[in-house]
Write a protein that holds these residues in place. Structure first.
Motif, short mmCIF file in Angstrom:
data_model
loop_
_atom_site.label_atom_id
_atom_site.label_comp_id
_atom_site.label_asym_id
_atom_site.label_seq_id
_atom_site.Cartn_x
_atom_site.Cartn_y
_atom_site.Cartn_z
N LYS A 137 0.87 -1.17 0.00
CA LYS A 137 0.00 0.00 0.00
C LYS A 137 0.91 1.22 0.00
O LYS A 137 1.65 1.45 0.96
CB LYS A 137 -0.93 0.02 1.21
CG LYS A 137 -2.00 1.13 1.14
CD LYS A 137 -2.91 1.12 2.36
CE LYS A 137 -3.76 -0.13 2.43
NZ LYS A 137 -4.77 -0.19 1.34
N TYR B 247 -7.13 4.82 -3.59
CA TYR B 247 -7.82 5.35 -2.41
C TYR B 247 -7.73 6.87 -2.35
O TYR B 247 -6.87 7.50 -2.97
CB TYR B 247 -7.19 4.78 -1.14
CG TYR B 247 -7.24 3.28 -1.05
CD1 TYR B 247 -8.30 2.63 -0.44
CD2 TYR B 247 -6.22 2.50 -1.59
CE1 TYR B 247 -8.36 1.24 -0.36
CE2 TYR B 247 -6.26 1.12 -1.53
CZ TYR B 247 -7.33 0.49 -0.91
OH TYR B 247 -7.38 -0.88 -0.85
N LEU C 257 -8.21 5.91 4.83
CA LEU C 257 -8.30 5.74 3.39
C LEU C 257 -9.63 5.10 2.98
O LEU C 257 -10.12 4.19 3.64
CB LEU C 257 -7.15 4.88 2.89
CG LEU C 257 -5.75 5.49 3.01
CD1 LEU C 257 -4.69 4.47 2.64
CD2 LEU C 257 -5.62 6.73 2.12
N LYS C 258 -10.19 5.60 1.89
CA LYS C 258 -11.42 5.04 1.32
C LYS C 258 -11.18 4.72 -0.15
O LYS C 258 -10.59 5.52 -0.87
CB LYS C 258 -12.58 6.04 1.44
CG LYS C 258 -13.01 6.35 2.85
CD LYS C 258 -14.19 7.32 2.83
CE LYS C 258 -14.68 7.64 4.24
NZ LYS C 258 -15.82 8.59 4.20
N SER C 259 -11.66 3.57 -0.59
CA SER C 259 -11.55 3.22 -2.00
C SER C 259 -12.30 4.25 -2.84
O SER C 259 -13.37 4.73 -2.46
CB SER C 259 -12.15 1.83 -2.24
OG SER C 259 -12.29 1.59 -3.63
#
Length: 238
Positions: A173, A212, A219-221
């Motif tokens: 990531k 993201y 974090l958000k997709s």
């Protein structure tokens, strides 16, 4: 209405550059009958943007394109129609309406997940988990980062948000976007350098898994920002 489209890029299409991908989608939207909006002025063009161009030769199951349309199209219908007119290597996964005021994917992307594997005959002799742990236990991980205009030494340790090592692959990531951007190839170069081994240019098989938005701990997709459009043209928040 602003729309976010998630799609894959694999097989023969992984060798197609970003500009050609953009031209492909311009044609795909027309063939699919999607009521794409055009800019105004002397030379109107389809309103679209992409989150983060993918390097040639890399595959992905998490690419994003934002467009504007003139009228609502049910998400299921749009996905089916676009896939019917697409080609091998490009599959549409979702078609979602963005909320009012949402930033486009290009401006909002801050991180990405990658899977790094190895081509046949190039699996490293050293233990990936032990090597990654040893490398990132250091106070800093400095590498020479090259850009189009210059090159400079950069500490990439703060830009590697997390990693998971397996016998034959790594999950990374990484920080991505306009502010701090790091490619998985640079992490692997640092890893091989730490072990005192040379990394062959063709050793890696890299796939982007998702992108993201948000801060490192929240974090958000990009796929989670929008909502599906039903047959009545309404947005169903998911």
């Amino acid at each position: 209405m602003k729309i976010r489209v998630r799609f894959t890029k694999s097989g023969p299409m992984k060798f197609i550059g970003h500009l050609d991908v953009m031209h492909f989608f311009q044609q795909l939207l027309r063939r699919s009958g999607i009521p794409i909006a055009y800019s105004t002025g002397m030379s109107p063009h389809q309103i679209m943007s992409f989150a983060l161009p993918l390097g040639i030769g890399l595959e992905s199951v998490g690419e994003y394109m934002d467009i504007e349309i003139n009228e609502a199209v049910p998400s299921l219908q749009a996905v089916e129609c676009m896939n019917r007119h697409s080609v091998e290597g490009i599959e549409i996964l979702s078609f979602k309406a963005l909320p009012e005021g949402a930033l486009n994917a290009m401006a909002s992307v801050t991180a990405a997940d990658y899977e790094v594997g190895f081509r046949e005959g190039f699996l490293p002799s050293f233990d990936l988990s032990a090597a990654m742990t040893g490398l990132f236990e250091r106070d800093s991980v400095t590498v020479l980062k090259k850009t189009k205009k210059s090159e400079k030494e950069t500490d990439i340790k703060p830009l590697v948000y997390s990693f998971e090592a397996f016998k034959d692959r790594l999950l990374l990531k990484l920080s991505c976007g306009s502010v701090d951007n790091i490619k998985p190839e640079l992490v692997m170069k640092a890893l091989y350098g730490y072990h005192g081994t040379e990394l062959c240019d063709y050793a890696l098989r890299i796939k982007r898994l998702d992108m993201y938005t948000g801060e490192r701990d929240e974090l958000k997709s990009l796929d989670s920002i929008g909502s599906d459009i039903d047959d009545q043209g309404d947005n169903n928040r998911v």
